[in-house]
Write a protein that holds these residues in place. Structure first.
Motif, short mmCIF file in Angstrom:
data_model
loop_
_atom_site.label_atom_id
_atom_site.label_comp_id
_atom_site.label_asym_id
_atom_site.label_seq_id
_atom_site.Cartn_x
_atom_site.Cartn_y
_atom_site.Cartn_z
N GLU A 88 0.82 -1.21 0.00
CA GLU A 88 0.00 0.00 0.00
C GLU A 88 0.86 1.27 0.00
O GLU A 88 0.41 2.32 -0.40
CB GLU A 88 -0.91 0.02 1.23
CG GLU A 88 -2.22 -0.71 1.04
CD GLU A 88 -3.14 0.01 0.06
OE1 GLU A 88 -3.57 1.14 0.34
OE2 GLU A 88 -3.41 -0.57 -0.99
N ARG A 270 -13.87 0.92 -15.20
CA ARG A 270 -14.39 1.93 -14.29
C ARG A 270 -15.90 2.14 -14.43
O ARG A 270 -16.48 2.96 -13.73
CB ARG A 270 -13.65 3.25 -14.54
CG ARG A 270 -12.16 3.13 -14.23
CD ARG A 270 -11.39 4.36 -14.61
NE ARG A 270 -9.97 4.20 -14.28
CZ ARG A 270 -9.03 5.10 -14.55
NH1 ARG A 270 -9.36 6.21 -15.16
NH2 ARG A 270 -7.78 4.86 -14.24
N TYR A 276 -17.80 -2.10 -9.66
CA TYR A 276 -18.12 -2.31 -8.25
C TYR A 276 -17.01 -3.09 -7.54
O TYR A 276 -16.64 -2.78 -6.41
CB TYR A 276 -19.45 -3.06 -8.12
CG TYR A 276 -19.80 -3.45 -6.71
CD1 TYR A 276 -20.28 -2.50 -5.80
CD2 TYR A 276 -19.62 -4.76 -6.27
CE1 TYR A 276 -20.58 -2.86 -4.49
CE2 TYR A 276 -19.92 -5.12 -4.97
CZ TYR A 276 -20.40 -4.17 -4.08
OH TYR A 276 -20.69 -4.52 -2.79
N ARG A 279 -14.13 -0.72 -6.97
CA ARG A 279 -14.37 0.19 -5.84
C ARG A 279 -14.23 -0.55 -4.51
O ARG A 279 -13.69 -0.01 -3.53
CB ARG A 279 -15.76 0.82 -5.96
CG ARG A 279 -15.87 1.85 -7.07
CD ARG A 279 -17.16 2.66 -6.93
NE ARG A 279 -18.35 1.82 -7.08
CZ ARG A 279 -18.96 1.61 -8.24
NH1 ARG A 279 -18.47 2.17 -9.35
NH2 ARG A 279 -20.05 0.86 -8.32
N LEU A 280 -14.69 -1.79 -4.47
CA LEU A 280 -14.58 -2.59 -3.25
C LEU A 280 -13.10 -2.82 -2.90
O LEU A 280 -12.70 -2.73 -1.73
CB LEU A 280 -15.30 -3.92 -3.44
CG LEU A 280 -15.39 -4.84 -2.21
CD1 LEU A 280 -16.16 -4.17 -1.09
CD2 LEU A 280 -16.04 -6.17 -2.60
N ARG A 281 -12.29 -3.10 -3.90
CA ARG A 281 -10.87 -3.31 -3.66
C ARG A 281 -10.18 -2.04 -3.19
O ARG A 281 -9.31 -2.07 -2.31
CB ARG A 281 -10.19 -3.84 -4.93
CG ARG A 281 -8.71 -4.16 -4.72
CD ARG A 281 -8.10 -4.82 -5.92
NE ARG A 281 -7.98 -3.93 -7.06
CZ ARG A 281 -7.40 -4.25 -8.20
NH1 ARG A 281 -6.90 -5.47 -8.36
NH2 ARG A 281 -7.33 -3.39 -9.20
N SER A 282 -10.57 -0.90 -3.75
CA SER A 282 -9.94 0.36 -3.36
C SER A 282 -10.33 0.78 -1.95
O SER A 282 -9.54 1.41 -1.24
CB SER A 282 -10.30 1.46 -4.36
OG SER A 282 -11.70 1.69 -4.37
N HIS A 283 -11.56 0.43 -1.51
CA HIS A 283 -12.02 0.82 -0.18
C HIS A 283 -11.43 -0.06 0.92
O HIS A 283 -11.14 0.42 2.01
CB HIS A 283 -13.56 0.76 -0.12
CG HIS A 283 -14.23 1.85 -0.90
ND1 HIS A 283 -13.73 3.14 -0.96
CD2 HIS A 283 -15.35 1.84 -1.67
CE1 HIS A 283 -14.53 3.88 -1.73
NE2 HIS A 283 -15.52 3.11 -2.18
N ALA A 284 -11.28 -1.35 0.64
CA ALA A 284 -10.75 -2.28 1.66
C ALA A 284 -9.77 -3.24 0.99
O ALA A 284 -10.08 -4.43 0.81
CB ALA A 284 -11.90 -3.03 2.33
N PRO A 285 -8.60 -2.77 0.60
CA PRO A 285 -7.68 -3.62 -0.18
C PRO A 285 -7.20 -4.85 0.58
O PRO A 285 -7.05 -5.92 -0.02
CB PRO A 285 -6.52 -2.67 -0.50
CG PRO A 285 -6.61 -1.58 0.52
CD PRO A 285 -8.05 -1.43 0.83
#
Length: 491
Positions: A88, A270, A276, A279-285
């Motif tokens: 990260e 995108r 979706y 976005r899920l991966r970017s919010h909680a990688p």
């Protein structure tokens, strides 16, 4: 008596002077050649070490499996999450294949961007983290990371020798990438073709000498240490003209479509349903990577542990028509394992796993073509699927021929690769590596634009504050103040 004539000094010999003044003898050119030769040797040694360490890491995972097939259900998600957490920060450039990072640095000549993508800590981290991922069964390859490492080593060495000009650095990056793919597969010609078709996207005469020299020197080192070998062994396959060419049509279309579908899945567009997941991966990688590790472990459990690792052994069994093969479901199961491994965002490539998927799909297609040798259809499936995934038909054809030491299948393989690229474009019009690289370039340009906008805003605010300081309470320009003391009025 006349004095004997003195022999002409070299400086007075115009022909010798012209010869010594040739560009070939220029110190700058020899400095570049020395950097290039040293870099090729270092990259070849690093590729060999990486290959040996990758095998050791996967054998470690196999030993872990021998204690229980359920162990990956616990270990793989935890390590996937840890790898996502480690990457990260400063090691973010180690994520994924590494080939898009190399393409991005060839298009962006910013020194800071190149240092973030190709610095020595990134190259070392790429190798170490890929080995850790293989040690827990990740369905990834080492060839893409080797390209990244090769480009990083060449870039750092070129700068150490004083080649800091952006154009010169680009040539070193390109040569390093070519040397990396050639050393990873022991395929010299594929290294040159890959650099032209995939990395640079063009051919320049000045690049050709660098590419060939780097590949030759690296190939000699690999040949001296590893010997002359083919990645999948020698494959005796041929495809006579006639109805057997139906295999070209079927593998080209089916493997191309599935290759394009795989590329579309890992790109996580995108817009649409895949956005979706992005976005899920970017919010909680970290949690997302752990979930991908669990999904991989479940696929491994139901596929009798056949989908882990690079897939080299399974692909070799198919193409050599071994008595024991992974079975009819291997191709699709390995494809899904590759998707979840790439979605996790961990370091690792897709070349070897793609070849394994193609071999499995070719084995499935051979079932419907009993009159065609199964090994021939498997070879066509490998090359076609790789072409569909990468969008590089020429590189895929050359790699398939060099990996199997087979020249009899040149025309059928090239035809299958071209068909596969056309079929894959229905799902993924832009080749996957170039798409990732374009996103990287766009993000960098947006960051640069945001920095420029912030700097301009700060400048305007500073100018406004200065202007306010020079006005009165009624926004009128204040009268200039005389620094000299005024005399007191007379009484």
């Amino acid at each position: 008596m006349t004095e004997p004539t003195q022999p002409a000094s070299p400086s007075s010999n115009p022909r010798l002077q012209a010869l010594l003044g040739h560009e070939f003898f220029a110190p700058h050119q020899w400095k570049r050649r020395l950097a290039l030769w040293i870099g090729a040797v270092v990259v070849a040694l690093a590729a060999i070490l990486f290959a040996k360490a990758s095998d050791w890491s996967y054998h470690l995972f196999q030993r872990m499996l021998s204690y229980g097939a359920w162990i990956p259900l616990i270990v793989t998600p935890i390590v996937f999450g840890l790898l996502a957490w480690v990457t990260e920060g400063r090691l973010r450039a180690t994520r994924g294949s590494g080939i898009p990072q190399v393409i991005g640095t060839l298009h962006i000549e910013d020194e800071g961007f190149r240092a973030r993508m190709l610095a020595l800590p990134i190259a070392v981290g790429k190798m170490v983290l890929t080995l850790i991922a293989l040690a827990v069964g990740a369905s990834i390859g080492r060839e893409g990371p080797t390209v990244h490492v090769g480009a990083g080593l060449f870039y750092s060495l070129g700068r150490r020798f004083g080649f800091t000009d952006p154009k010169a650095a680009s040539r070193f990056i390109l040569a390093g990438g070519a040397c990396g793919i050639a050393a990873a597969f022991n395929t010299p010609l594929a290294g040159v073709v890959f650099a032209i078709e995939e990395l640079a996207g063009t051919f320049e005469h000045r690049f050709s000498g660098l590419l060939l020299t780097a590949v030759i020197v690296g190939g000699v080192v690999s040949l001296g240490i590893m010997g002359n070998y083919s990645y999948f062994g020698q494959v005796q396959a041929s495809l006579p003209l006639g109805h057997a060419w139906l295999a070209v049509l079927l593998t080209g279309i089916i493997c191309g479509l599935l290759g394009g579908l795989f590329a579309r899945l890992i790109l996580l567009s995108r817009h649409g349903p895949l956005a979706y997941i992005g976005r899920l991966r970017s919010h909680a990688p970290v949690l997302f990577a752990g979930g991908c590790g669990l999904a991989l472990a479940l696929i491994g459990l139901f596929s009798h542990n056949n989908v882990y690792g690079t897939g080299y052994d399974q692909a070799r069994a198919f193409v050599q028509e071994a008595a024991v093969t992974p079975g009819q479901t291997f191709g699709i199961a390995k494809l899904l394992a590759n998707v979840f491994s790439y979605w996790a965002g961990i370091p690792g490539g897709i070349f070897s796993p793609a070849l394994a998927v193609g071999a499995g799909l070719g084995h499935n297609i051979a079932y419907f073509l009993p009159s065609v040798p199964a090994g021939t259809v498997v070879l066509l499936g490998m090359s076609a699927y790789l072409s569909g995934v990468t969008g590089a038909p020429l590189t895929s054809a050359v790699i398939a021929m060099e990996l199997t030491d087979n020249q009899d299948m040149v025309i059928p393989i090239m035809a299958a690769c071209l068909l596969a690229r056309a079929a894959a474009s229905l799902f993924c019009p832009t080749p996957v590596y170039k798409d990732f690289a374009e996103r990287m370039v766009q993000d960098f340009e947006h960051q640069q634009a945001a920095h420029a906008e912030s700097a301009e805003k700060a400048r305007l605010e500073a100018d406004a504050l200065q202007h306010v300081g020079n006005t009165s309470a009624f926004a009128e320009t204040a009268a200039p103040v005389d620094d000299a003391p005024t005399e007191a009025p007379e009484a």
